[in-house]
Design an enzyme around this catalytic site. Structure first.
Site, mmCIF file in Angstrom:
data_model
loop_
_atom_site.group_PDB
_atom_site.id
_atom_site.type_symbol
_atom_site.label_atom_id
_atom_site.label_comp_id
_atom_site.label_asym_id
_atom_site.label_seq_id
_atom_site.Cartn_x
_atom_site.Cartn_y
_atom_site.Cartn_z
ATOM 1 N N ASP A 89 -6.229 9.859 10.777
ATOM 2 C CA ASP A 89 -4.299 9.346 10.520
ATOM 3 C C ASP A 89 -4.032 9.918 11.749
ATOM 4 O O ASP A 89 -4.381 10.923 11.875
ATOM 5 C CB ASP A 89 -3.244 9.749 9.377
ATOM 6 N N GLU A 95 0.919 -1.274 -0.370
ATOM 7 C CA GLU A 95 -0.049 0.264 0.402
ATOM 8 C C GLU A 95 0.691 1.476 0.004
ATOM 9 O O GLU A 95 1.827 1.117 1.027
ATOM 10 C CB GLU A 95 -1.180 -0.223 1.509
#
Lengths: 266, 411
Positions: A60, A49
């Site tokens: 995040d 990824e």
């Protein structure tokens, strides 16, 4: 024809182990180094990824934020992620790549143009963190048309009813968020409970691969061997931060880390 | 793009939460889908509940102290020699700004969701202050996310938050201002949405937050309608409603009852933060023609670079220092119903100086932007024109900034 992503899972199943997915941010800590990292960890990871950084990330945690800010500070532009994937795919041991990021970046670039560019450079899958189902229906179809797996996210808050609908519309890979957290949170739910939830979802459609992410580290990964695949992201981003702080080479550091992760799940 | 009549603007979205087909929406992580759905159901249930409304109105009246005053600024009017200038003194509200309306609705919903904690963001510190105040009243734990740059420049409000027992969480990422505070608050909610209620401090964010905020601040214009009729016997024929716009919560509240009026009769003017005169930086996505971007869960005009990264903004007023704006204001702009301009830091300071010299009021640097526009246009209009400025915040929080720029703080 099976996608590269599906083939990767098939291979892991034959080896009786979960697939190892890594997450690193494109351009962290430089364009060149991030490419070298990808090439180097390819020897141990099954799917890579690659994050394309955005400066207002709402899902995040600190580690990935640090990586993103580092990349942006070094002048990262969205077109660089395509260049990185293109160059990576030329390497001899290239693995399937999944790009991951926020919708704003895709939107500004243009959905069609973005997907076309992905296809051109050999991107195999896409995760758009803040484009949930059903808002992603149109975009997911566009990905499918271009032979790109659009990865649907499922979370502990997703109702069963909604799960079924999402999975019905999903491609060959789904991503289960292990707990209520931003990326990189400390595992606050027991692996047993997470696997229980995982298995419940898996039952809805066994033919779809599903990976677990959030809170997976060298310490916890061994407890999830029964999953189809496991994603380690923040731990690796922290690895890059640490190596910079200690004036080490992040490429060597990450190689070691991913190698160790792989050893824990075979 | 057309606005419908007879329906509150906040409700004129499609099933995906978009206004005018393209502004707003719900760009959130999967984890937040359910908490947002739950909150939507809760809000839709209670907004029609008579007891809920009664409790709210009672709090507005007896706790916030509404209606706030509607006063004529005779000296300013005489000085400028044109349109008649009035002010709606929303800064009379307990706590000193309009942010208490939204805070009360959120605290009431938080209670009904049986949650014991509430979190929010703040720029100027007013939203944080009001949430902390209301949380204390309702017996809720309160966390306020605030950029470290704003913590430095809005100290009085930080002191108030601490006094009310709230925890200020300093946000050190990015530009260290409101944009980063909102991001961090959303991140906190992603991790704690099972126990914590989130209230966004302005008319921004995923659709439901836009609606709750607009539903709450609409109180301002409900009062104004009554006050205008008392003063003039009717809604004046040439009325201009001027309001500063950061996220746009007070502007929507100030305008909501007037949107159905013909724009030749009731003109809506939003004033964004133009930033320092000699700087390229600003916080004025509407008036400086920024492109549409996705920020904090919604699509709206947003200050950004060609690659899609959110650009740094700059304004002397923390409350307006935000790169994006409410989808509602994008809708009002593109439908042609409202007009958006900007005022520079210097113009806002000049306006503050003039207004405080002539009148017994002391608007904060946010409404000072609105006064700057009023001062600019009033002399060009005759006295059949009525200008009303929403004085939506009190200047006390800006004491240090004003002292630094003007040499002294006139109070």
């Amino acid at each position: 024809m099976k996608s590269q992503i599906s083939l990767a899972f098939q291979k892991c199943k034959k080896e009786n182990r979960p697939a190892l997915l890594t997450y690193t941010v494109a351009g962290d800590n430089s364009k060149k180094k991030s490419l070298e990292i990808l090439k180097s960890i390819s020897n141990h990871a099954d799917i890579l990824e690659i994050g394309f950084p955005h400066n207002a990330p709402t899902a995040d945690g600190a580690q990935i934020q640090n990586s993103s800010y580092r990349a942006l500070k070094n002048g990262f532009k969205l077109k660089d992620v395509f260049q990185i994937v293109k160059n990576y795919k030329k390497s001899k041991n290239a693995k399937p790549c999944i790009l991951m990021g926020y919708y704003q970046m895709v939107y500004r670039y243009g959905e069609r143009k973005f997907v076309k560019e992905c296809r051109k450079v050999g991107v195999n899958g896409l995760i758009v963190v803040d484009l949930p189902w059903p808002d992603n229906k149109k975009f997911s179809k566009l990905c499918k048309k271009n032979s790109i797996t659009f990865v649907q996210l499922l979370s502990p808050t997703t109702s069963k009813e909604r799960m079924k609908k999402i999975i019905k519309d999903s491609h060959d890979l789904n991503y289960f968020i292990s707990m209520l957290s931003t990326t990189g949170g400390k595992l606050k739910v027991s692996p047993k409970k997470i696997l229980e939830n995982y298995n419940k979802i898996k039952k809805i459609n066994k033919s779809k691969n599903m990976v677990i992410g959030f809170g997976i580290t060298n310490k916890t990964i061994g407890s999830f061997k029964k999953a189809d695949g496991l994603v380690v992201g923040s731990a690796l981003c922290k690895g890059i931060s640490d190596s910079i702080k200690n004036r080490q080479n992040p490429v060597i550091k990450l190689n070691k880390m991913v190698k160790a992760l792989r050893r824990k799940i075979v | 793009m057309k606005i419908k009549k007879g329906i509150p603007l906040i409700d004129q979205h499609d099933k995906n939460g978009f206004y005018g087909g393209k502004f707003g929406g719900n760009y959130v992580a999967e984890t937040l889908k359910k908490p947002i759905d739950d909150l939507t159901k809760l809000f839709e249930k209670y907004r029609k509940d008579k007891n809920f409304i009664k409790e709210r109105d009672d709090l507005y009246e007896n706790y916030i102290g509404t209606p706030t005053r509607f006063i004529k600024l005779q000296n300013l009017t005489d000085h400028l020699g044109g349109a008649q200038i009035y002010a709606k003194m929303v800064s009379d509200c307990r706590g000193g700004a309009h942010k208490c309306y939204n805070a009360i609705t959120h605290a009431m919903l938080c209670k009904r969701a049986k949650k014991k904690y509430i979190c929010t963001d703040t720029g100027a510190g007013y939203n944080g202050k009001m949430f902390s105040m209301v949380a204390k009243k309702f017996g809720l734990g309160c966390k306020v996310f605030m950029g470290t740059r704003d913590i430095e420049r809005q100290k009085p409000n930080c002191d108030a938050m601490k006094k009310n027992g709230a925890e200020i969480v300093p946000v050190n990422s990015g530009s260290k201002t409101l944009v980063d505070a909102v991001s961090e608050c959303i991140r906190y909610w992603v991790s704690n949405c099972d126990k914590v209620h989130m209230g966004i401090g302005s008319l921004v964010g995923p659709n439901i937050f836009v609606k709750i905020c607009g539903f709450s601040t609409a109180q301002i214009s409900r009062e104004l309608v009554v006050q205008l009729e008392e003063e003039f016997g009717e809604i004046p024929n040439k009325l201009k409603l001027i309001n500063c716009v950061g996220g746009g919560s007070s502007a929507y509240g100030f305008w909501s009852e007037f949107i159905d009026h013909n724009k030749n009769q009731v003109e809506l003017i939003g004033v964004e933060a133009g930033g320092p005169k000699n700087s390229k930086l600003h916080a004025a996505p509407l008036s400086k023609n920024s492109k549409i971007g996705i920020l904090h869960g919604a699509a709206a005009y947003c200050v950004q670079n060609s690659d899609g990264q959110i650009n740094e903004t700059e304004s002397i007023s923390s409350g307006l220092d935000y790169p994006s704006v409410s989808p509602i204001h994008c809708f009002l702009k593109d439908s042609g119903r409202a007009k958006y301009v900007s005022a520079t830091d210097e113009a806002a300071l000049d306006a503050f100086k003039l207004v405080t010299e002539l009148e017994e009021i002391s608007p904060s640097l946010e409404p000072a932007h609105a006064f700057a526009e009023a001062i600019k246009i009033a002399p060009k209009l005759d006295d059949s024109n009525i200008i009303v400025v929403d004085s939506c915040g009190d200047s006390l929080k800006d004491k240090d900034i004003i002292k630094k720029h003007l040499g002294s703080y006139p109070r």
